[in-house]
Structure formats: C-alpha cells, structure tokens
Scaffold this active site. Structure first.
Site, mmCIF file in Angstrom:
data_model
loop_
_atom_site.group_PDB
_atom_site.id
_atom_site.type_symbol
_atom_site.label_atom_id
_atom_site.label_comp_id
_atom_site.label_asym_id
_atom_site.label_seq_id
_atom_site.Cartn_x
_atom_site.Cartn_y
_atom_site.Cartn_z
ATOM 1 N N CYS A 106 -58.474 4.476 32.920
ATOM 2 C CA CYS A 106 -57.519 3.420 32.578
ATOM 3 C C CYS A 106 -56.079 3.722 33.014
ATOM 4 O O CYS A 106 -55.795 3.699 34.186
ATOM 5 C CB CYS A 106 -57.613 3.091 31.088
ATOM 6 S SG CYS A 106 -57.096 1.381 30.776
ATOM 7 N N GLU A 149 -64.046 2.334 29.546
ATOM 8 C CA GLU A 149 -63.447 3.429 28.769
ATOM 9 C C GLU A 149 -63.974 3.412 27.318
ATOM 10 O O GLU A 149 -64.209 2.338 26.758
ATOM 11 C CB GLU A 149 -61.929 3.206 28.782
ATOM 12 C CG GLU A 149 -61.092 4.227 28.045
ATOM 13 C CD GLU A 149 -59.599 3.864 28.100
ATOM 14 O OE1 GLU A 149 -59.242 2.735 28.535
ATOM 15 O OE2 GLU A 149 -58.769 4.712 27.706
ATOM 16 N N LYS A 151 -59.097 12.243 30.368
ATOM 17 C CA LYS A 151 -57.917 11.434 30.744
ATOM 18 C C LYS A 151 -56.626 12.257 30.660
ATOM 19 O O LYS A 151 -56.329 12.854 29.622
ATOM 20 C CB LYS A 151 -57.846 10.225 29.807
ATOM 21 C CG LYS A 151 -56.779 9.191 30.147
ATOM 22 C CD LYS A 151 -56.922 7.982 29.207
ATOM 23 C CE LYS A 151 -55.997 6.833 29.564
ATOM 24 N NZ LYS A 151 -56.226 5.656 28.711
HETATM 25 C C1 ACM Z 1 -55.357 2.167 28.632
HETATM 26 O O1 ACM Z 1 -55.075 3.222 29.185
HETATM 27 N N1 ACM Z 1 -56.441 2.048 27.874
HETATM 28 C C2 ACM Z 1 -54.510 0.974 28.800
#
Ligand code: ACM
Length: 262
Positions: free
Chosen positions: A142, A39, A110
């Site tokens: 993530c 990420e 995201k």
């Molecule tokens: C995350 O979503 N970077 C823990």
C-alpha cells in the site's frame, strides 16, 4: 505468464467469512500463475484498538489464513501474494506473504506505515526479491507506493513483477504505480480492497501495468472480482528504453548521495 489481482472486501475480525469470499472468487478463475490479494487480508484494516489488531493477527507458522492460501496454491498450481496481519513474538507487522504450490516461500514487512498503522505495527526492514521460476517477485504494501526508492531497489534486485497488496483510501496510487512500472521497466499488480470499514472507504480500481506504464487491466471502484492478464516476463529483463539508454545502467549514482541522508 498469467498474473493478476483478487479485488474483494476482507471482513474486519472475521477470517472465515473472508476465506468464504475468496473461495467464491477463486472458483471463477481460469488458469493463473501469480495472483495478488489485498493488504491485511487475514484481519481487515481499520482496527478500533491495539487489542483488536493483536487478536486478529497470526504467526505465519501457525496461521489459518496462510494454510488456506497454501491449499489454494497446491490445488490450482499457482503462487499467491497476500497482505497479512503478522504476529512475531510480541510484535505485529503489516506484511505480504508469498505462497506457492509447495507452501510458504517468503515475506515482506511494510516499510512505510500509514496513519494509525503506526499505533499497531512495527515498520519492517528489507526488500526481498524471490525467484519462483517463471519470474522474480518483489513485494510492496500500500503506502509504500509513494516512495520511488523502494521500487528502484526492487528493480536493482531483479524483480520482474512487483506485487502490491493495498487498502488504499486515496485515489492516487492507481495512477502513480504504472509510472513506477514504466521508470523501472517491470510489471506491477496493485490488488486493492473495496468496501468500507467505519469512516474509511476503500478505492478499489486494482490495476495491472506493463513495462511501458500501460494499464493492462483495471477493476471498478466497488466490484469483487479476479483480473488476470498474460505478460511476457522476458520484456522486464531488458532495461533499455532506447537503443542507447538503459534505465538502470544510465543512473548517475555519483549525484544521488543526498538520498542516503536521513
Ligand atoms: C495504506 O497504506 N493502507 C493507505
């Protein structure tokens, strides 16, 4: 098909050093078709301010980092999925980009922002599945890991491999994601980062799981490495878990209405 992860420590605010680390890691890789990077790989994660998040972001069309990924894909004839601090006009998104030998293919933004990310990023919309010929690729980033609905939608859209760039600080996803692989009968690649930024310690243990939830490969908590395995994509297109049970067709959608209420 050969799929895998690149586990490393991107450097906060120093894209060139991150690219040098990636270069070293790519030099150690044999043949691979699809690799996943962590990420926010172009920027680092733990921003001290909105200004730092902004200054380390890039428009995809004007991104040094995406151009670098394109050059790696062209030279090595592979596809890469990487986390990207994406700027679009005046907004930032915590995105994943898919790049291939012929350049940029597409992106996912995201959906579920974690902790302070809510101060910097807009949440995305849409869960694309992109066909790269050898397989159909879904992407999550993530903390999206904890929402089974997102994984299921990618299965319904035909994803064979879900690529999951991560900067995990909790140790749970490495155990949970293989269960999403099992319940949806697709492959998963979690590419987590390692190292520390301020008070955040990242948990490594990047993981590849198969359609039965078996962990095919897992890195350690701290090493920088590339991990690649051979998988049979055709297995992800058979959703039967017994001769009489299909994990998509047997769903009782008439009983799931509550899932659609906010
Ligand atoms: C995350 O979503 N970077 C823990």
């Amino acid at each position: 098909m050969r799929i895998g992860f690149v586990q490393l420590a991107p450097v906060l605010g120093n894209r060139q050093t991150t690219i040098a680390r990636l270069d070293r890691l790519f030099a150690s890789v044999g043949a691979a078709d699809l690799l996943v990077l962590p990420e926010l790989c172009n920027s680092g994660y733990h921003f001290s301010s909105r200004q730092q998040a902004w200054e380390t972001s890039e428009e995809i069309s004007d991104s040094v980092f995406v151009r670098y990924l394109e050059s790696v894909c062209a030279a090595r004839n592979l596809y890469l999925v990487s986390g990207l601090n994406e700027r679009d006009g005046g907004d930032l998104y915590n995105s994943a980009v898919l790049v291939g030998p012929r350049g940029y293919v597409g992106r996912y933004r995201k959906l579920h922002l974690f902790m302070d990310e809510k101060d910097y990023f807009r949440p995305g919309d849409g869960l694309p599945v992109l066909d790269i010929g050898a397989c159909r690729v879904g992407m999550l980033v993530c903390f999206d890991w904890i929402f089974p609905e997102a994984w299921r939608i990618l299965a319904l859209k035909g994803a064979d491999v879900v690529c999951h760039p991560a900067n995990l600080v909790l140790p749970f996803a490495q155990r949970a994601v293989p269960v999403h692989a099992l319940t949806n009968r697709f492959y998963t690649v979690t590419a987590n980062r390692v190292g520390q930024e301020g008070d955040l310690v990242f948990t490594g243990c990047s993981t590849i799981a198969d359609i039965q939830g078996n962990v095919l490969l897992q890195a350690s908590e701290s090493e920088e490495r590339v991990g690649v395995v051979d998988v049979d994509v055709a297995l992800a297109r058979d959703k039967r878990i017994t001769p009489r049970n299909d994990v998509l067709r047997d769903r009782r959608t008439d009983q799931y209405e509550l899932l659609l209420r906010g």
